[in-house]
Write an enzyme that holds these catalytic residues in place. Sequence first.
Site, PDB file in Angstrom:
ATOM      1  N   GLY B  61       0.779  -1.227   0.000  1.00  0.00           N
ATOM      2  CA  GLY B  61       0.000   0.000   0.000  1.00  0.00           C
ATOM      3  C   GLY B  61       0.809   1.274   0.000  1.00  0.00           C
ATOM      4  O   GLY B  61       1.827   1.374  -0.666  1.00  0.00           O
ATOM      5  N   SER B  62       0.347   2.217   0.773  1.00  0.00           N
ATOM      6  CA  SER B  62       0.760   3.602   0.610  1.00  0.00           C
ATOM      7  C   SER B  62       2.240   3.834   0.872  1.00  0.00           C
ATOM      8  O   SER B  62       2.805   3.357   1.852  1.00  0.00           O
ATOM      9  CB  SER B  62      -0.047   4.458   1.556  1.00  0.00           C
ATOM     10  OG  SER B  62       0.417   5.783   1.511  1.00  0.00           O
ATOM     11  N   SER B  63       2.857   4.633  -0.009  1.00  0.00           N
ATOM     12  CA  SER B  63       4.243   5.028   0.204  1.00  0.00           C
ATOM     13  C   SER B  63       4.356   6.041   1.334  1.00  0.00           C
ATOM     14  O   SER B  63       5.451   6.360   1.767  1.00  0.00           O
ATOM     15  CB  SER B  63       4.835   5.588  -1.081  1.00  0.00           C
ATOM     16  OG  SER B  63       4.088   6.702  -1.507  1.00  0.00           O
ATOM     17  N   SER B  64       3.230   6.556   1.825  1.00  0.00           N
ATOM     18  CA  SER B  64       3.273   7.432   3.006  1.00  0.00           C
ATOM     19  C   SER B  64       3.694   6.654   4.247  1.00  0.00           C
ATOM     20  O   SER B  64       3.964   7.242   5.295  1.00  0.00           O
ATOM     21  CB  SER B  64       1.899   8.074   3.253  1.00  0.00           C
ATOM     22  OG  SER B  64       1.540   8.890   2.169  1.00  0.00           O
TER      23      SER B  64
END
Lengths: 421, 139
Positions: B61-64
């Site tokens: 999922g998110s690269s954040s």
Amino acid sequence: MLRLTDEEQEMSAGGRGAGPAFGMKIVRKLAETLGASALVPIASVHVDGCLYHGRAGLDFAERLVELGARVRVPTTLNVGSIDLLHPGLVRLEAPVRTRALELMRAYEKLGASPTWTCAPYQEARHRPELGQHVAWAESNAIVFVNSVVGARTDRYGDFLDVCAAVTGRAPLAGLHLSANRRGQVLLDCSGLPRSMLELDAAWPALGHLIGRAVGTRVPVLSGLPADVGEDSLKALGAAAASSGGVALFHAVGITPEAPTEEEAFHGRSPEATVAVSAEALRLARDQLSTVDSGRIDAVSLGTPHFSVGEFATLAELLDRGPELHADVEVWISTSRHVLAKAESLGYAEICRDAGVHILVDTCTYVTPVLADGVQVVMTNSGKWAWYAPANLGVQVVFGCLADCVESARTGRVTRDESRWN
Amino acid sequence: MELTARTLHEGVGAGPLLALDEPLSLWGGTDPETGLIIEARHPQAGATITGRVIALSSSRGSSSSASVLAEQIRAGVGPAAILLAEPDAILVLGALVAAEMYGRRTPVVELSSIQFRDLPRAALASVHATELHARVSLT
């Protein structure tokens, strides 16, 4: 083993200043982790690190500012946590509000363009050319620029994005390499009725289905109408990136690296083939809703950011028909660039006269915008439907734009099922 | 059990092993302030990553998630070490930034698929990751 050019070695050693040296440390580390043999010069960067997640992100951006770093290539900025043009719309409070604002200002100080949008590709001057290497972050921007524009980026995100900008380099790995852009899974869409594909919501539903089917592999879609618009591909890619991690898709006869199915697969055979049926698409649509009937409190449009074309369609729907229900708040998330165009073309006025709220520079699912009492939200965005229940604690109804408008008038989920059958 | 594996990020850390049955996105999946796993659909929902040696196949999922990991390490609620089944750039970046900014080194190690598969369900894990290689002790 990573080999650096003379210029890259000089940057690493501090010969171009402390900012690029710090950036090179991060870029090199990622390159080593990925097993890259070299770095690649990049033509542009899209930064996602400007959305506030905590002190570390702010400390990092401010460190780069202190070191005197400046972006070396054209750099656009994804959404922040605040609508800078209409600051009262975001109900974020100090100290987080102050830090979120400081983070946005830090990225401006580094020389990035204050675009504040997840869809920089909607503005011609920010679109790279076919085959150009870029370093873009944010999953919908990544999949769009790879697939629809045909530029080359790997999946980048916080920290690496801005370090690529201040060095002008990215690891030569992942989707920068031709071999990794080869299609892997064939999704045969020829069985989908044309009338169904004329619904805007069919595309994010298809994206959701694709993401679930392929994960992080590269899908090739065949049998889709050649005249499909960019808004449909935007919605498809965003949903596929959310549910599966798709960073590149090919659509035969539509996207630039797939003039033919054979070219999309680089002359090889698909690892797997999936026939996409109307039934499967309806199922994917239904998976994006957590409730399917009853009262709604809000409608959220524009994830990824609303385009000028979507404004035109919405303005037409609002212009003919009854007023919106007083108990339903309707939101559009868009960029300041698109809003200026929608204002000059008269679309924004029609929306505002109808009572629609327009939010720029940020998005309704990443920062507190919807009223406190909002429990059920309708959206035509597969991405919003995927993330909002966890992010915001709301129930979601997924439907096409026309159904969103109709439901905003009646105050209840109101759908036209005819074209889904 | 003693394992030798590839260092993705240098450091030393020890704590109870938390083997995750599915990949986890730290952004949206964990609380940045407490280190609790908040993704309701995750098999280990409700567990904490704070002070644990977490083992996960990848971050998903998110690269954040890089920001969230760096923030958790800064705030003292991050994991003691991270064991992966494949190189994960997002988590390596988060650990690297925390080390650069705050001097807190959380080791990140890539195990072979067999080492990863054969991890015990419960153990005390000690990770020592140097530039050359990483040693993981499980007791």
